[in-house]
Design a protein around this motif. Structure first.
Motif, PDB file in Angstrom:
ATOM      1  N   GLN A 214      -3.332  -9.573   7.671  1.00 45.75           N
ATOM      2  CA  GLN A 214      -3.677 -10.128   6.247  1.00 45.75           C
ATOM      3  C   GLN A 214      -2.204 -10.567   5.686  1.00 45.75           C
ATOM      4  OE1 GLN A 214      -6.862 -11.257   5.548  1.00 45.75           O
ATOM      5  NE2 GLN A 214      -7.180 -10.295   7.389  1.00 45.75           N
ATOM      6  N   TYR A 215      -1.432  -9.463   5.598  1.00 42.76           N
ATOM      7  CA  TYR A 215       0.021  -9.955   5.058  1.00 42.76           C
ATOM      8  C   TYR A 215       0.619 -11.105   5.966  1.00 42.76           C
ATOM      9  CZ  TYR A 215      -1.083  -6.417   1.900  1.00 42.76           C
ATOM     10  OH  TYR A 215      -1.814  -5.484   1.090  1.00 42.76           O
ATOM     11  N   GLU A 216       0.677 -10.977   7.165  1.00 43.10           N
ATOM     12  CA  GLU A 216       1.268 -11.918   8.213  1.00 43.10           C
ATOM     13  C   GLU A 216       0.660 -13.215   7.651  1.00 43.10           C
ATOM     14  OE1 GLU A 216       2.508  -9.728  12.240  1.00 43.10           O
ATOM     15  OE2 GLU A 216       0.495 -10.080  12.009  1.00 43.10           O
ATOM     16  N   LYS A 217      -0.498 -13.441   7.420  1.00 42.78           N
ATOM     17  CA  LYS A 217      -1.260 -14.803   7.129  1.00 42.78           C
ATOM     18  C   LYS A 217      -0.293 -15.239   5.891  1.00 42.78           C
ATOM     19  CE  LYS A 217      -5.558 -14.177   9.456  1.00 42.78           C
ATOM     20  NZ  LYS A 217      -6.943 -14.005   9.282  1.00 42.78           N
ATOM     21  N   MET A 218      -0.052 -14.361   4.996  1.00 42.38           N
ATOM     22  CA  MET A 218       0.678 -14.831   3.679  1.00 42.38           C
ATOM     23  C   MET A 218       2.048 -15.210   3.832  1.00 42.38           C
ATOM     24  SD  MET A 218      -0.952 -12.568   0.938  1.00 42.38           S
ATOM     25  CE  MET A 218      -1.426 -11.052   1.659  1.00 42.38           C
ATOM     26  N   GLY A 219       2.411 -14.871   5.081  1.00 39.59           N
ATOM     27  CA  GLY A 219       3.963 -15.201   5.383  1.00 39.59           C
ATOM     28  C   GLY A 219       4.757 -13.888   4.769  1.00 39.59           C
ATOM     29  N   VAL A 220       4.384 -12.882   4.467  1.00 41.79           N
ATOM     30  CA  VAL A 220       5.019 -11.601   4.113  1.00 41.79           C
ATOM     31  C   VAL A 220       5.378 -10.724   5.072  1.00 41.79           C
ATOM     32  CG1 VAL A 220       4.862  -9.530   2.658  1.00 41.79           C
ATOM     33  CG2 VAL A 220       3.913 -11.640   1.754  1.00 41.79           C
ATOM     34  N   ASP A 221       6.697 -10.240   5.333  1.00 42.09           N
ATOM     35  CA  ASP A 221       7.202  -9.554   6.431  1.00 42.09           C
ATOM     36  C   ASP A 221       7.787  -8.282   5.868  1.00 42.09           C
ATOM     37  OD1 ASP A 221       9.677 -10.448   5.507  1.00 42.09           O
ATOM     38  OD2 ASP A 221       9.939 -11.496   7.486  1.00 42.09           O
ATOM     39  N   ALA A 222       7.937  -8.175   4.611  1.00 40.69           N
ATOM     40  CA  ALA A 222       8.709  -6.952   4.163  1.00 40.69           C
ATOM     41  C   ALA A 222       8.001  -6.474   2.693  1.00 40.69           C
ATOM     42  CB  ALA A 222      10.254  -6.767   3.875  1.00 40.69           C
ATOM     43  N   ILE A 223       7.702  -5.332   2.501  1.00 43.41           N
ATOM     44  CA  ILE A 223       6.879  -4.939   1.246  1.00 43.41           C
ATOM     45  C   ILE A 223       7.640  -3.879   0.709  1.00 43.41           C
ATOM     46  CG2 ILE A 223       4.877  -4.032   0.389  1.00 43.41           C
ATOM     47  CD1 ILE A 223       3.435  -5.366   2.604  1.00 43.41           C
ATOM     48  N   THR A 224       8.086  -4.032  -0.650  1.00 39.15           N
ATOM     49  CA  THR A 224       8.689  -2.759  -1.356  1.00 39.15           C
ATOM     50  C   THR A 224       7.118  -2.349  -2.027  1.00 39.15           C
ATOM     51  OG1 THR A 224      10.497  -4.310  -2.168  1.00 39.15           O
ATOM     52  CG2 THR A 224       9.900  -2.323  -3.614  1.00 39.15           C
ATOM     53  N   MET A 225       6.834  -0.893  -2.200  1.00 43.83           N
ATOM     54  CA  MET A 225       5.758  -0.223  -2.258  1.00 43.83           C
ATOM     55  C   MET A 225       5.986   0.988  -3.402  1.00 43.83           C
ATOM     56  SD  MET A 225       2.821   0.670   0.296  1.00 43.83           S
ATOM     57  CE  MET A 225       1.177   1.378  -0.314  1.00 43.83           C
ATOM     58  N   ASP A 226       5.153   1.134  -4.308  1.00 46.43           N
ATOM     59  CA  ASP A 226       5.130   1.896  -5.071  1.00 46.43           C
ATOM     60  C   ASP A 226       3.796   2.761  -4.975  1.00 46.43           C
ATOM     61  OD1 ASP A 226       7.617   1.967  -7.430  1.00 46.43           O
ATOM     62  OD2 ASP A 226       7.088  -0.052  -6.385  1.00 46.43           O
ATOM     63  N   MET A 227       3.593   4.101  -4.875  1.00 49.06           N
ATOM     64  CA  MET A 227       2.422   4.813  -4.951  1.00 49.06           C
ATOM     65  C   MET A 227       2.409   5.976  -5.861  1.00 49.06           C
ATOM     66  SD  MET A 227       0.080   5.800  -1.617  1.00 49.06           S
ATOM     67  CE  MET A 227       1.157   6.897  -0.451  1.00 49.06           C
ATOM     68  N   TRP A 228       1.347   5.907  -6.562  1.00 50.36           N
ATOM     69  CA  TRP A 228       1.279   7.343  -7.388  1.00 50.36           C
ATOM     70  C   TRP A 228       0.101   8.119  -6.844  1.00 50.36           C
ATOM     71  CZ3 TRP A 228       2.303   2.386  -8.491  1.00 50.36           C
ATOM     72  CH2 TRP A 228       3.457   2.124  -9.449  1.00 50.36           C
ATOM     73  N   VAL A 229       0.554   9.332  -6.467  1.00 52.29           N
ATOM     74  CA  VAL A 229      -0.521  10.381  -5.849  1.00 52.29           C
ATOM     75  C   VAL A 229      -0.729  11.311  -6.843  1.00 52.29           C
ATOM     76  CG1 VAL A 229      -0.088  11.894  -4.014  1.00 52.29           C
ATOM     77  CG2 VAL A 229       0.964   9.810  -3.639  1.00 52.29           C
ATOM     78  N   ASP A 230      -1.838  11.998  -6.917  1.00 52.41           N
ATOM     79  CA  ASP A 230      -2.411  13.176  -7.625  1.00 52.41           C
ATOM     80  C   ASP A 230      -2.281  14.309  -7.094  1.00 52.41           C
ATOM     81  OD1 ASP A 230      -4.378  13.592  -6.057  1.00 52.41           O
ATOM     82  OD2 ASP A 230      -5.953  12.490  -7.301  1.00 52.41           O
ATOM     83  N   GLY A 231      -2.640  15.456  -7.698  1.00 50.08           N
ATOM     84  CA  GLY A 231      -2.468  16.629  -7.495  1.00 50.08           C
ATOM     85  C   GLY A 231      -3.339  17.166  -6.150  1.00 50.08           C
ATOM     86  N   ASP A 232      -4.118  16.443  -5.819  1.00 48.63           N
ATOM     87  CA  ASP A 232      -4.998  16.711  -4.521  1.00 48.63           C
ATOM     88  C   ASP A 232      -4.525  15.758  -3.375  1.00 48.63           C
ATOM     89  OD1 ASP A 232      -6.737  18.343  -5.815  1.00 48.63           O
ATOM     90  OD2 ASP A 232      -8.165  16.804  -6.429  1.00 48.63           O
ATOM     91  N   HIS A 233      -3.298  15.278  -3.578  1.00 50.22           N
ATOM     92  CA  HIS A 233      -2.614  14.439  -2.584  1.00 50.22           C
ATOM     93  C   HIS A 233      -3.389  13.428  -2.161  1.00 50.22           C
ATOM     94  CE1 HIS A 233      -0.297  17.928  -2.696  1.00 50.22           C
ATOM     95  NE2 HIS A 233      -1.140  18.834  -2.028  1.00 50.22           N
ATOM     96  N   ARG A 234      -4.072  12.571  -3.242  1.00 54.65           N
ATOM     97  CA  ARG A 234      -4.504  11.291  -3.049  1.00 54.65           C
ATOM     98  C   ARG A 234      -3.849  10.453  -3.562  1.00 54.65           C
ATOM     99  NH1 ARG A 234      -9.448  11.654  -0.106  1.00 54.65           N
ATOM    100  NH2 ARG A 234     -10.527  13.746  -0.064  1.00 54.65           N
ATOM    101  N   ALA A 235      -4.057   9.191  -3.328  1.00 58.50           N
ATOM    102  CA  ALA A 235      -3.380   7.828  -3.910  1.00 58.50           C
ATOM    103  C   ALA A 235      -4.355   7.592  -4.912  1.00 58.50           C
ATOM    104  CB  ALA A 235      -3.276   6.610  -3.083  1.00 58.50           C
ATOM    105  N   LYS A 236      -3.914   7.535  -6.239  1.00 58.52           N
ATOM    106  CA  LYS A 236      -4.298   7.148  -7.460  1.00 58.52           C
ATOM    107  C   LYS A 236      -4.171   5.585  -7.779  1.00 58.52           C
ATOM    108  CE  LYS A 236      -6.546   7.157 -11.334  1.00 58.52           C
ATOM    109  NZ  LYS A 236      -8.049   7.297 -11.399  1.00 58.52           N
ATOM    110  N   ARG A 237      -3.125   5.078  -7.366  1.00 60.91           N
ATOM    111  CA  ARG A 237      -2.574   3.618  -7.321  1.00 60.91           C
ATOM    112  C   ARG A 237      -1.498   3.488  -6.662  1.00 60.91           C
ATOM    113  NH1 ARG A 237      -1.082   2.380 -13.560  1.00 60.91           N
ATOM    114  NH2 ARG A 237      -3.240   1.932 -13.883  1.00 60.91           N
ATOM    115  N   PHE A 238      -1.739   2.129  -6.157  1.00 63.86           N
ATOM    116  CA  PHE A 238      -0.145   1.533  -5.441  1.00 63.86           C
ATOM    117  C   PHE A 238       0.015   0.210  -5.770  1.00 63.86           C
ATOM    118  CE2 PHE A 238      -3.778   0.458  -2.669  1.00 63.86           C
ATOM    119  CZ  PHE A 238      -3.044  -0.849  -1.985  1.00 63.86           C
ATOM    120  N   ARG A 239       1.083  -0.323  -5.686  1.00 63.82           N
ATOM    121  CA  ARG A 239       1.726  -1.538  -6.089  1.00 63.82           C
ATOM    122  C   ARG A 239       2.471  -2.158  -4.767  1.00 63.82           C
ATOM    123  NH1 ARG A 239       6.260  -3.101 -10.990  1.00 63.82           N
ATOM    124  NH2 ARG A 239       6.030  -5.444 -10.503  1.00 63.82           N
ATOM    125  N   MET A 240       2.222  -3.353  -4.614  1.00 64.06           N
ATOM    126  CA  MET A 240       2.952  -3.951  -3.344  1.00 64.06           C
ATOM    127  C   MET A 240       3.741  -4.990  -3.663  1.00 64.06           C
ATOM    128  SD  MET A 240       0.271  -3.776  -0.100  1.00 64.06           S
ATOM    129  CE  MET A 240       0.226  -2.383   0.950  1.00 64.06           C
TER     130      MET A 240
END
Length: 284
Positions: A214-240
């Motif tokens: 899906q990202y290749e179709k958009m022409g994106v080849d590199a992503i800066t990513m942020d992820m917020w992980v809770d105390g149960d080691h699960r992602a609560k939020r992410f930003r690309m």
């Protein structure tokens, strides 16, 4: 002369095609004891633990907001389940000019482009595409245009992208929707994501490959990513964030629920136009 039905369907389809990049693998809460342990993990280990947790997801709810290449600003809320396969989404975007609804029930994809679509379909609000009956390259293109590729994938794969980064670092601790989280960040290429996926099981690797596509179709080849992980080691939020052929990508996904009941039903038959029959009629 292009038919009003085609114009209306394409307008609704544009919004649905945005649907989903979608994205996900979330969680909603944690005990204080677990929250106290999470910041002590090494950044790469914490990100890997969160990615592994996505493999047990059977249903989730999430919201997303941001900007997508060629599509402008986007806001959406969605719910999905893997068993049985189903998804429901409501989305607004700067290009669609209104709210678009998308539902996937089994192999049937339903699209509601709003009042304009209903007016041009004789009062019927929904267009149906039966993906199990598709055949040929033309039919595949029609399915992709309506957002079938996005709707048919489990967005949990995106949270695992950060495992491919070589520079994962801890940014700090933050509260997201009342949940204490640890913020991690890094930069990853799609080649890195593919390489990291090789160590996963076949099903997980195939799922991640669909997301990478899906990202290749958009022409994106590199992503800066942020992820917020809770105390149960699960992602609560992410930003690309990244740059595509038709503009910037800056999308944030926040998870509202995990493995809680999700029910998605097909629209009433009296409100639905079958796209296959509509195309046959147009050809006639």
């Amino acid at each position: 002369m292009r038919s009003p039905v085609r114009r209306s369907t394409r307008r609704g389809v544009t919004g649905a095609g945005l649907a989903a990049l979608l994205l996900a693998g979330g969680a909603v809460g944690c005990s204080k004891t677990a929250a106290d342990r999470s910041p002590d993990m090494a950044p790469a280990a914490a990100v890997a633990a969160a990615a592994k947790k996505t493999q047990d997801i059977t249903s989730l709810r999430y919201r997303m907001a941001g900007e997508m290449p060629g599509e402008g600003t986007v806001e959406a809320e969605a719910a999905m389940t893997t068993e049985p396969q189903a998804m429901s989404m409501k989305m607004t975007s700067s290009t669609s000019g209104g709210t678009v609804q998308l539902r996937l029930v089994g192999k049937a994809l339903y699209l509601n482009g709003g009042p304009g679509t209903a007016k041009e379909l004789g009062g019927k609000s929904w267009v149906k595409l039966d993906m199990s009956a598709l055949g040929g390259a033309g039919a595949d293109l029609t399915a992709n245009a309506m957002g079938a590729a996005e709707a048919d994938k489990n967005p949990a794969a995106e949270t695992a992208f950060l495992t491919g980064a070589k520079d994962v670092k801890k940014v700090g601790t933050e509260t997201v929707d009342g949940v204490r989280t640890t913020h991690y960040a890094g930069k990853v290429t799609l080649a890195d994501v593919r390489a990291a996926a090789k160590s996963e099981g076949k099903a997980t690797a195939e799922q991640r490959e669909r997301s990478v596509g899906q990202y290749e179709k958009m022409g994106v080849d590199a992503i800066t990513m942020d992820m917020w992980v809770d105390g149960d080691h699960r992602a609560k939020r992410f930003r690309m964030r990244g740059e595509g052929d038709k503009g910037p990508l800056d999308l944030t996904v926040t998870f509202l629920g995990l493995n809680r009941p999700v029910t998605v039903t097909a629209p009433p038959a009296k409100d639905t136009t079958d796209l296959a029959e509509l195309m046959k009629s147009a050809q006639g």
